[in-house]
Scaffold this motif. Structure first.
Motif, mmCIF file in Angstrom:
data_model
loop_
_atom_site.group_PDB
_atom_site.id
_atom_site.type_symbol
_atom_site.label_atom_id
_atom_site.label_comp_id
_atom_site.label_asym_id
_atom_site.label_seq_id
_atom_site.Cartn_x
_atom_site.Cartn_y
_atom_site.Cartn_z
ATOM 1 N N GLY A 107 -27.379 9.901 -28.882
ATOM 2 C CA GLY A 107 -28.332 8.798 -28.931
ATOM 3 C C GLY A 107 -29.497 9.012 -27.985
ATOM 4 O O GLY A 107 -30.655 8.714 -28.327
ATOM 5 N N MET A 108 -29.204 9.548 -26.807
ATOM 6 C CA MET A 108 -30.281 9.868 -25.866
ATOM 7 C C MET A 108 -31.151 11.007 -26.392
ATOM 8 O O MET A 108 -32.378 10.993 -26.236
ATOM 9 N N VAL A 109 -30.498 11.982 -27.003
ATOM 10 C CA VAL A 109 -31.246 13.115 -27.574
ATOM 11 C C VAL A 109 -32.199 12.625 -28.652
ATOM 12 O O VAL A 109 -33.384 12.990 -28.675
ATOM 13 N N ARG A 110 -31.691 11.787 -29.557
ATOM 14 C CA ARG A 110 -32.540 11.296 -30.645
ATOM 15 C C ARG A 110 -33.737 10.508 -30.109
ATOM 16 O O ARG A 110 -34.862 10.659 -30.602
ATOM 17 N N THR A 111 -33.494 9.652 -29.135
ATOM 18 C CA THR A 111 -34.572 8.826 -28.618
ATOM 19 C C THR A 111 -35.591 9.656 -27.851
ATOM 20 O O THR A 111 -36.809 9.483 -28.024
ATOM 21 N N ALA A 112 -35.112 10.574 -27.017
ATOM 22 C CA ALA A 112 -36.035 11.437 -26.272
ATOM 23 C C ALA A 112 -36.848 12.307 -27.226
ATOM 24 O O ALA A 112 -38.062 12.490 -27.035
ATOM 25 N N ARG A 113 -36.201 12.816 -28.245
ATOM 26 C CA ARG A 113 -36.881 13.680 -29.226
ATOM 27 C C ARG A 113 -38.015 12.930 -29.912
ATOM 28 O O ARG A 113 -39.108 13.473 -30.139
ATOM 29 N N ALA A 114 -37.777 11.661 -30.242
ATOM 30 C CA ALA A 114 -38.812 10.850 -30.888
ATOM 31 C C ALA A 114 -39.915 10.450 -29.915
ATOM 32 O O ALA A 114 -41.076 10.286 -30.305
ATOM 33 N N ALA A 115 -39.563 10.296 -28.636
ATOM 34 C CA ALA A 115 -40.528 9.804 -27.643
ATOM 35 C C ALA A 115 -41.393 10.898 -27.035
ATOM 36 O O ALA A 115 -42.519 10.630 -26.596
ATOM 37 N N LEU A 116 -40.902 12.121 -26.980
ATOM 38 C CA LEU A 116 -41.606 13.188 -26.258
ATOM 39 C C LEU A 116 -43.049 13.419 -26.717
ATOM 40 O O LEU A 116 -43.937 13.583 -25.874
ATOM 41 N N PRO A 117 -43.349 13.428 -28.009
ATOM 42 C CA PRO A 117 -44.748 13.633 -28.400
ATOM 43 C C PRO A 117 -45.688 12.582 -27.806
ATOM 44 O O PRO A 117 -46.852 12.886 -27.496
ATOM 45 N N HIS A 118 -45.190 11.376 -27.627
ATOM 46 C CA HIS A 118 -46.005 10.307 -27.050
ATOM 47 C C HIS A 118 -46.054 10.414 -25.527
ATOM 48 O O HIS A 118 -47.102 10.172 -24.908
ATOM 49 N N LEU A 119 -44.949 10.768 -24.911
ATOM 50 C CA LEU A 119 -44.914 10.924 -23.457
ATOM 51 C C LEU A 119 -45.863 12.028 -22.994
ATOM 52 O O LEU A 119 -46.443 11.942 -21.911
ATOM 53 N N ALA A 125 -45.827 10.194 -17.222
ATOM 54 C CA ALA A 125 -44.650 10.220 -18.092
ATOM 55 C C ALA A 125 -43.354 10.357 -17.296
ATOM 56 O O ALA A 125 -43.243 11.192 -16.396
ATOM 57 N N SER A 126 -42.378 9.532 -17.676
ATOM 58 C CA SER A 126 -41.097 9.542 -16.976
ATOM 59 C C SER A 126 -39.984 9.158 -17.930
ATOM 60 O O SER A 126 -40.136 8.256 -18.757
ATOM 61 N N VAL A 127 -38.849 9.849 -17.799
ATOM 62 C CA VAL A 127 -37.628 9.507 -18.531
ATOM 63 C C VAL A 127 -36.531 9.251 -17.512
ATOM 64 O O VAL A 127 -36.350 10.037 -16.578
ATOM 65 N N VAL A 128 -35.822 8.150 -17.675
ATOM 66 C CA VAL A 128 -34.667 7.865 -16.828
ATOM 67 C C VAL A 128 -33.462 7.642 -17.738
ATOM 68 O O VAL A 128 -33.490 6.772 -18.615
ATOM 69 N N ASN A 129 -32.416 8.432 -17.532
ATOM 70 C CA ASN A 129 -31.180 8.311 -18.301
ATOM 71 C C ASN A 129 -30.139 7.544 -17.489
ATOM 72 O O ASN A 129 -29.967 7.802 -16.293
#
Length: 251
Positions: A107-119, A125-129
């Protein structure tokens, strides 16, 4: 504080517990915040609630695109959606192992994969898991859950290495046992809920469960532009559980 003023944030699993506390805190500190959840019906302004199932790639991509369109971009992703599991390595069948990994890791992979082009378009840009003390400490009756959170910790480090030169920071927060709806449901199934709560509280050196707002504060610290030199880090919010070794109380 207004360190998130003008920033756009996305929080998965944000309708309750740690995710809700995080979404509300980011909004209080100036961010425009979208919440992705299986049931966002209880999410109201100033938050934007969107339905998403993190086990479904199409659902995630559609929700991320809707959030980005509504917010006008994306600066912060909080990967918080997750489920629990109890038992030793013998107690859960293959279907359960696949299900919990599908939510907690994939689930984290899917969300990060979709978000990265925008980040990549953001200067902050920041991701916190959301990880767990279970990633670094052996807890009884948590084999499956611990395995997923160990994967989240490793994933955090790998993502931080992959994206640091793109200007995207990636960190994780490691809560101890938190006073959330999921833990409440867990306690309700115990033979003696009061005794089980007391045991969980005693396991943490502070003698109490971690508050959702306390975890949210740590997530906000990691996500904030004020922490621009912090990446590839795990921040424990566990009442001292990881690092402290107290002597028994003398009676």
């Amino acid at each position: 504080m207004s360190d998130f003023e003008g920033l756009r944030a996305l929080v998965t699993g944000g309708a309750s517990g740690i995710g809700r506390a995080t979404a509300e805190l980011l909004a209080e500190r100036g961010a425009r915040v979208a919440v992705l959840d299986l049931d966002p019906s209880g999410v109201g302004e100033p938050l934007l609630g969107l339905r998403a199932d993190v086990t479904d790639d199409a659902s995630v991509r559609a929700a991320v695109e809707a959030a980005v369109a509504a917010l006008g971009g994306l600066d912060v992703l909080v990967n918080n959606a997750g489920i629990g599991a109890q038992g030793t390595v013998e107690d859960n069948d293959d279907a359960a192992w696949h299900r919990v990994f599908d939510v907690n890791v994939f689930g984290m992979v899917r969300t990060a994969r979709a978000a990265l082009p925008h980040l990549r378009r953001s200067p902050h840009a920041s991701v916190v898991n959301t990880c767990s003390i279970a990633a670094s400490a052996g807890l009884p009756q948590r084999a499956l859950y611990s395995a997923t959170k160990g994967a989240v910790y490793s994933l955090t480090l790998a993502m931080a290495a992959d994206h640091v030169r793109e200007g995207i920071r990636v960190n994780c927060v490691n809560p101890g046992t938190a006073d959330t709806p999921w833990v409440g449901r867990l306690l309700d199934t115990a033979e003696d809920p009061a005794a089980e709560r007391a045991a969980l509280e005693a396991r943490q050196p502070t003698g109490r469960l971690v508050g959702a707002a306390e975890v949210a504060g740590a997530i906000a610290y990691l996500a904030s532009p004020l922490s621009g030199a912090t990446t590839g880090t795990s921040l424990a919010v566990d009442g001292g559980m990881q690092g402290l070794r107290l002597r028994p109380v003398q009676r």
